[in-house]
Design a protein around this motif. Structure first.
Motif, mmCIF file in Angstrom:
data_model
loop_
_atom_site.group_PDB
_atom_site.id
_atom_site.type_symbol
_atom_site.label_atom_id
_atom_site.label_comp_id
_atom_site.label_asym_id
_atom_site.label_seq_id
_atom_site.Cartn_x
_atom_site.Cartn_y
_atom_site.Cartn_z
ATOM 1 N N ALA A 201 0.828 -1.213 0.000
ATOM 2 C CA ALA A 201 0.000 0.000 0.000
ATOM 3 C C ALA A 201 0.863 1.263 0.000
ATOM 4 N N GLU A 202 1.958 1.243 0.760
ATOM 5 C CA GLU A 202 2.872 2.394 0.792
ATOM 6 C C GLU A 202 3.530 2.598 -0.561
ATOM 7 N N SER A 203 3.904 1.512 -1.223
ATOM 8 C CA SER A 203 4.539 1.604 -2.536
ATOM 9 C C SER A 203 3.609 2.263 -3.548
ATOM 10 N N VAL A 204 2.343 1.840 -3.538
ATOM 11 C CA VAL A 204 1.368 2.420 -4.467
ATOM 12 C C VAL A 204 1.168 3.900 -4.170
ATOM 13 N N GLU A 205 1.073 4.242 -2.897
ATOM 14 C CA GLU A 205 0.855 5.638 -2.532
ATOM 15 C C GLU A 205 2.031 6.512 -2.943
ATOM 16 N N ILE A 206 3.249 6.016 -2.736
ATOM 17 C CA ILE A 206 4.440 6.776 -3.108
ATOM 18 C C ILE A 206 4.490 6.998 -4.618
ATOM 19 N N LEU A 207 4.233 5.937 -5.390
ATOM 20 C CA LEU A 207 4.294 6.063 -6.841
ATOM 21 C C LEU A 207 3.210 6.998 -7.378
ATOM 22 N N SER A 208 2.083 7.069 -6.681
ATOM 23 C CA SER A 208 0.992 7.915 -7.165
ATOM 24 C C SER A 208 1.398 9.385 -7.241
ATOM 25 N N TYR A 209 2.378 9.796 -6.433
ATOM 26 C CA TYR A 209 2.836 11.188 -6.446
ATOM 27 C C TYR A 209 3.772 11.476 -7.616
ATOM 28 N N LEU A 210 4.118 10.434 -8.390
ATOM 29 C CA LEU A 210 4.958 10.635 -9.566
ATOM 30 C C LEU A 210 4.133 10.842 -10.832
ATOM 31 N N PHE A 211 2.818 10.602 -10.749
ATOM 32 C CA PHE A 211 1.968 10.815 -11.905
ATOM 33 C C PHE A 211 1.751 12.314 -12.144
ATOM 34 N N GLU A 212 1.777 12.687 -13.410
ATOM 35 C CA GLU A 212 1.515 14.069 -13.768
ATOM 36 C C GLU A 212 0.775 14.124 -15.096
ATOM 37 N N LYS A 213 0.178 15.275 -15.366
ATOM 38 C CA LYS A 213 -0.549 15.522 -16.611
ATOM 39 C C LYS A 213 -1.613 14.437 -16.861
ATOM 40 N N LYS A 214 -1.571 13.774 -18.033
ATOM 41 C CA LYS A 214 -2.610 12.800 -18.367
ATOM 42 C C LYS A 214 -2.610 11.606 -17.407
ATOM 43 N N ALA A 215 -1.447 11.201 -16.969
ATOM 44 C CA ALA A 215 -1.371 10.074 -16.036
ATOM 45 C C ALA A 215 -2.021 10.433 -14.705
ATOM 46 N N ASP A 216 -1.839 11.667 -14.288
ATOM 47 C CA ASP A 216 -2.436 12.112 -13.027
ATOM 48 C C ASP A 216 -3.959 12.158 -13.140
ATOM 49 N N LEU A 217 -4.463 12.621 -14.276
ATOM 50 C CA LEU A 217 -5.908 12.643 -14.496
ATOM 51 C C LEU A 217 -6.477 11.234 -14.507
ATOM 52 N N TRP A 218 -5.749 10.311 -15.143
ATOM 53 C CA TRP A 218 -6.181 8.911 -15.159
ATOM 54 C C TRP A 218 -6.235 8.346 -13.746
ATOM 55 N N TRP A 219 -5.191 8.617 -12.945
ATOM 56 C CA TRP A 219 -5.138 8.067 -11.592
ATOM 57 C C TRP A 219 -6.251 8.636 -10.718
ATOM 58 N N GLU A 220 -6.555 9.893 -10.896
ATOM 59 C CA GLU A 220 -7.646 10.499 -10.136
ATOM 60 C C GLU A 220 -8.976 9.826 -10.474
ATOM 61 N N SER A 221 -9.168 9.479 -11.741
ATOM 62 C CA SER A 221 -10.399 8.791 -12.140
ATOM 63 C C SER A 221 -10.460 7.392 -11.541
ATOM 64 N N VAL A 222 -9.287 6.736 -11.414
ATOM 65 C CA VAL A 222 -9.239 5.418 -10.779
ATOM 66 C C VAL A 222 -9.642 5.533 -9.314
ATOM 67 N N LEU A 223 -9.100 6.536 -8.635
ATOM 68 C CA LEU A 223 -9.390 6.717 -7.213
ATOM 69 C C LEU A 223 -10.863 7.017 -6.974
ATOM 70 N N ARG A 224 -11.472 7.746 -7.906
ATOM 71 C CA ARG A 224 -12.890 8.062 -7.749
ATOM 72 C C ARG A 224 -13.780 6.836 -7.936
ATOM 73 N N SER A 225 -13.226 5.803 -8.580
ATOM 74 C CA SER A 225 -14.027 4.611 -8.878
ATOM 75 C C SER A 225 -13.967 3.554 -7.776
ATOM 76 N N ILE A 226 -13.161 3.787 -6.749
ATOM 77 C CA ILE A 226 -13.025 2.794 -5.686
ATOM 78 C C ILE A 226 -13.599 3.344 -4.384
ATOM 79 N N PRO A 227 -13.979 2.443 -3.475
ATOM 80 C CA PRO A 227 -14.566 2.910 -2.208
ATOM 81 C C PRO A 227 -13.537 3.608 -1.328
#
Length: 220
Positions: A83-109
């Motif tokens: 879980a820590e690894s995923v959280e750390i990597l999420s801060y490396l997303f930017e631009k289109k990747a960041d928008l994609w990741w935000e949409s993923v997060l909105r789709s989970i509880p």
């Protein structure tokens, strides 16, 4: 009266969060992830020392694969939880990747705890077409040690295994596939050994390889 007090309390919470973020103490909280603990901050600071590359998204699977392989290797010395690894990597997303990741997060509880396997499945689904995944899976199934050292062979095994997650989920099948790719001289010396886990299999393979190197050295 009660409503007024609740509004004041909410305003105080909002102000405290804003002050904390402005002071650089915590990164902004993302939907679907728990607020970063002090441990996450420490891990992320250590991770940043390796100068990990950011990821803005790409239409080229090999670029996405290269990025994921590189940052995964940089994470290993930190000994993070999945879980820590995923959280750390999420801060490396930017631009289109960041928008994609935000949409993923909105789709989970809310409060969802990530596993590395679940993260890779999402990443693969987005950045690796089915044709590319089939190609890499076939490479995994045909992988042989050949002239590689055990360490090099295992690294390649792990890199390609993400495209055959249904196989490596079973420890026994994973061990069989690893053994099948070993050079016959190493595999034959391990046939009678009592090996119960994948980690033990890799360790035993390294020992056999080292023994062979010592014998070759003494003969020379």
């Amino acid at each position: 009266m009660a409503t007024s007090m609740q509004q004041q309390q909410q305003m105080m919470v909002t102000m405290m969060r804003a002050m904390t973020q402005n002071m650089g103490m915590l990164p902004p909280v993302q939907p679907g992830l728990a607020a970063p603990a002090a441990n996450i901050n420490n891990l992320f600071e250590r991770f940043q020392r390796y100068r990990p590359p950011t990821f803005a998204g790409t239409h080229r699977p090999k670029e996405a694969e290269y990025w994921l392989n590189r940052v995964t290797k940089l994470l290993r010395p930190l000994h993070c939880t999945e879980a820590e690894s995923v959280e750390i990597l999420s801060y490396l997303f930017e631009k289109k990747a960041d928008l994609w990741w935000e949409s993923v997060l909105r789709s989970i509880p809310e409060g969802h705890v990530w596993t590395w396997e679940a993260f890779e499945a999402r990443f693969n689904e987005k950045y690796f077409p089915q044709t590319y995944q089939h190609e890499r899976k076939n490479k995994f199934l045909r992988l042989q040690q050949g002239g590689m050292t055990i360490a090099q062979y295992e690294n390649r095994f792990i890199e390609l295994s993400r495209y055959a997650s249904e196989m490596i989920a079973d420890e026994v099948i994973k061990m069989r596939r690893f053994s099948a790719g070993l050079r016959s001289d190493i595999r034959s010396k391990m046939c009678c050994a009592s090996i119960r886990t994948y980690a033990e299999l890799v360790e035993m393979s390294i020992r056999v390889e080292q023994d062979e190197e010592r014998v070759t050295w003494n003969r020379s």
